[in-house]
Design a protein around this motif. Structure first.
Motif, PDB file in Angstrom:
ATOM      1  N   PRO A 154       1.025  -1.095   0.144  1.00 19.07           N
ATOM      2  CA  PRO A 154      -0.205   0.119   0.308  1.00 19.07           C
ATOM      3  C   PRO A 154       1.024   1.155  -0.093  1.00 19.07           C
ATOM      4  O   PRO A 154       1.808   1.635  -0.308  1.00 19.07           O
ATOM      5  CB  PRO A 154      -0.318  -0.287   1.438  1.00 19.07           C
ATOM      6  CG  PRO A 154       0.382  -0.852   2.495  1.00 19.07           C
ATOM      7  CD  PRO A 154       0.598  -2.164   1.814  1.00 19.07           C
ATOM      8  N   ALA A 155       0.335   2.332   0.017  1.00 21.12           N
ATOM      9  CA  ALA A 155       1.049   3.815   0.675  1.00 21.12           C
ATOM     10  C   ALA A 155       2.149   3.433   1.408  1.00 21.12           C
ATOM     11  O   ALA A 155       2.083   3.016   2.196  1.00 21.12           O
ATOM     12  CB  ALA A 155       0.354   4.901   0.454  1.00 21.12           C
ATOM     13  N   ASP A 156       3.357   4.601   1.394  1.00 16.73           N
ATOM     14  CA  ASP A 156       4.528   4.620   2.019  1.00 16.73           C
ATOM     15  C   ASP A 156       4.099   4.858   3.104  1.00 16.73           C
ATOM     16  O   ASP A 156       3.049   5.733   3.605  1.00 16.73           O
ATOM     17  CB  ASP A 156       5.145   5.453   1.458  1.00 16.73           C
ATOM     18  CG  ASP A 156       5.734   5.029   0.387  1.00 16.73           C
ATOM     19  OD1 ASP A 156       5.984   3.938  -0.089  1.00 16.73           O
ATOM     20  OD2 ASP A 156       6.513   6.310  -0.638  1.00 16.73           O
ATOM     21  N   GLY A 157       4.637   4.024   4.192  1.00 13.04           N
ATOM     22  CA  GLY A 157       3.943   3.628   5.334  1.00 13.04           C
ATOM     23  C   GLY A 157       3.181   3.473   6.588  1.00 13.04           C
ATOM     24  O   GLY A 157       3.170   3.938   7.403  1.00 13.04           O
ATOM     25  N   VAL A 158       2.717   2.597   5.276  1.00 11.48           N
ATOM     26  CA  VAL A 158       0.832   2.114   5.920  1.00 11.48           C
ATOM     27  C   VAL A 158       1.498   0.743   6.195  1.00 11.48           C
ATOM     28  O   VAL A 158       2.131   0.208   5.200  1.00 11.48           O
ATOM     29  CB  VAL A 158      -0.016   2.495   5.019  1.00 11.48           C
ATOM     30  CG1 VAL A 158      -1.397   1.491   5.723  1.00 11.48           C
ATOM     31  CG2 VAL A 158      -0.634   3.294   5.032  1.00 11.48           C
ATOM     32  N   PRO A 159       1.320   0.570   7.602  1.00 13.64           N
ATOM     33  CA  PRO A 159       1.643  -1.168   7.908  1.00 13.64           C
ATOM     34  C   PRO A 159       1.208  -2.173   7.179  1.00 13.64           C
ATOM     35  O   PRO A 159       0.335  -1.973   6.961  1.00 13.64           O
ATOM     36  CB  PRO A 159       1.233  -1.303   9.348  1.00 13.64           C
ATOM     37  CG  PRO A 159       1.496   0.278  10.009  1.00 13.64           C
ATOM     38  CD  PRO A 159       1.059   1.154   8.829  1.00 13.64           C
ATOM     39  N   TRP A 160       2.088  -3.415   6.591  1.00 10.85           N
ATOM     40  CA  TRP A 160       0.714  -4.190   6.154  1.00 10.85           C
ATOM     41  C   TRP A 160       1.828  -5.892   6.067  1.00 10.85           C
ATOM     42  O   TRP A 160       2.687  -5.926   6.283  1.00 10.85           O
ATOM     43  CB  TRP A 160       0.890  -3.466   4.356  1.00 10.85           C
ATOM     44  CG  TRP A 160       2.417  -3.942   3.894  1.00 10.85           C
ATOM     45  CD1 TRP A 160       3.745  -2.966   4.017  1.00 10.85           C
ATOM     46  CD2 TRP A 160       2.336  -5.388   2.399  1.00 10.85           C
ATOM     47  NE1 TRP A 160       4.362  -3.740   3.122  1.00 10.85           N
ATOM     48  CE2 TRP A 160       3.390  -4.775   1.439  1.00 10.85           C
ATOM     49  CE3 TRP A 160       1.333  -5.436   2.048  1.00 10.85           C
ATOM     50  CZ2 TRP A 160       3.957  -5.946   0.913  1.00 10.85           C
ATOM     51  CZ3 TRP A 160       2.078  -6.355   0.479  1.00 10.85           C
ATOM     52  CH2 TRP A 160       3.068  -6.071   0.654  1.00 10.85           C
ATOM     53  N   VAL A 161       1.014  -6.458   5.722  1.00 14.80           N
ATOM     54  CA  VAL A 161       1.258  -7.819   5.196  1.00 14.80           C
ATOM     55  C   VAL A 161       0.481  -8.303   4.471  1.00 14.80           C
ATOM     56  O   VAL A 161      -0.451  -8.008   3.759  1.00 14.80           O
ATOM     57  CB  VAL A 161       0.621  -8.641   6.529  1.00 14.80           C
ATOM     58  CG1 VAL A 161       0.843 -10.043   6.434  1.00 14.80           C
ATOM     59  CG2 VAL A 161       1.396  -8.474   8.519  1.00 14.80           C
ATOM     60  N   LYS A 162       1.409  -9.277   3.641  1.00 16.54           N
ATOM     61  CA  LYS A 162       1.144  -9.434   2.316  1.00 16.54           C
ATOM     62  C   LYS A 162       0.368 -10.824   2.927  1.00 16.54           C
ATOM     63  O   LYS A 162       0.524 -11.604   3.158  1.00 16.54           O
ATOM     64  CB  LYS A 162       2.171  -9.555   1.870  1.00 16.54           C
ATOM     65  CG  LYS A 162       2.234 -10.113   0.616  1.00 16.54           C
ATOM     66  CD  LYS A 162       3.493 -11.098  -0.834  1.00 16.54           C
ATOM     67  CE  LYS A 162       3.405 -11.390  -1.882  1.00 16.54           C
ATOM     68  NZ  LYS A 162       4.533 -11.355  -3.098  1.00 16.54           N
ATOM     69  N   CYS A 163      -0.827 -11.145   1.669  1.00 19.52           N
ATOM     70  CA  CYS A 163      -2.471 -12.187   2.103  1.00 19.52           C
ATOM     71  C   CYS A 163      -2.776 -11.725   0.576  1.00 19.52           C
ATOM     72  O   CYS A 163      -3.083 -11.123  -0.184  1.00 19.52           O
ATOM     73  CB  CYS A 163      -2.609 -11.512   2.981  1.00 19.52           C
ATOM     74  SG  CYS A 163      -3.635 -12.634   3.662  1.00 19.52           S
TER      75      CYS A 163
END
Length: 233
Positions: A44-53
């Protein structure tokens, strides 16, 4: 958005938050001082915590939800904006493709919410599921998508009854939006050039409205579409 994300404010997990409606919800949450986080196959957008799923892997989706919730310190909201469709007649759509649509759109939605429930119950948080006007009106060449979205409608209505008083539950029923959702379709399954599609930012504002209701109140169901949407009513 940049890496300068807010450190306070409600944390909201958004599936499909790297594009389309999901990305618009992420941006809206951040603008409002909240802390968006994302489950998606794409960053996602820079700096947004994410997990590939991959939401079709329901056990993996549950684990990714718990991982992300722990990473951000709990959840105040979940928005299930991820979705896919491969239109075609039942006899022509490969079984694996048909079943993947249902797995991503319905079973993935359920898996994420199931895993998020302990966090949402602690925070007395909120859920917004994203169905479709094709969860209310069936059309030809969309058996997988209609099956999945009709399922989301029934699931959400039952979930709202089940969680009444502990977690707020909203069913969002959007019409066609101006996103990349239609880009890879055959020409005959794309909206015509003069189709009246809604802006995902406007639909995201409806999601934020549902998330921002005062304690003890909930927007149970919300349909948002163009005035000339052909699949509603």
């Amino acid at each position: 958005m940049t890496a300068n994300q807010p450190t306070t404010g409600p944390s909201v997990l958004v599936t499909g938050g790297s594009s389309g409606l999901g990305a618009a919800v992420v941006a809206g949450v951040a603008r409002g001082g909240g802390r968006p986080c994302v489950l998606d196959l794409q960053k996602p957008a820079d700096g947004v915590p994410w997990v590939k799923c991959d939401l079709a892997d329901t056990r993996g989706a549950e684990e990714a939800t718990r991982q992300l919730a722990d990473q951000v310190g709990g959840l105040d909201g979940v928005v299930t904006a991820a979705g896919m469709d491969v239109p075609g007649r039942l006899a022509d759509v490969p079984a694996e493709t048909w079943e993947r649509v249902v797995a991503v759109d319905l079973l993935g939605t359920v898996a994420v919410i199931r895993a998020a429930l302990p966090y949402l119950q602690r925070s007395r948080g909120r859920v917004v599921t994203v169905a479709s006007t094709l969860g209310l009106k069936a059309v030809s060449d969309a058996t997988a998508y209609c099956a999945a979205k009709f399922g989301v409608v029934g699931f959400t209505r039952a979930l709202a009854a089940e969680l009444a008083g502990s977690v707020g539950v909203t069913l969002l029923v959007p019409g066609g939006m101006r996103t990349a959702f239609f880009d890879e379709r055959e020409e005959r399954y794309r909206p015509p050039e003069d189709a009246s599609l809604t802006d995902p930012g406007s639909v995201a504002a409806a999601v934020l409205f549902a998330l921002s209701q005062p304690p003890g109140c909930a927007v149970r169901e919300l349909t948002y579409c163009s005035e000339t949407e052909s699949s509603y009513p």
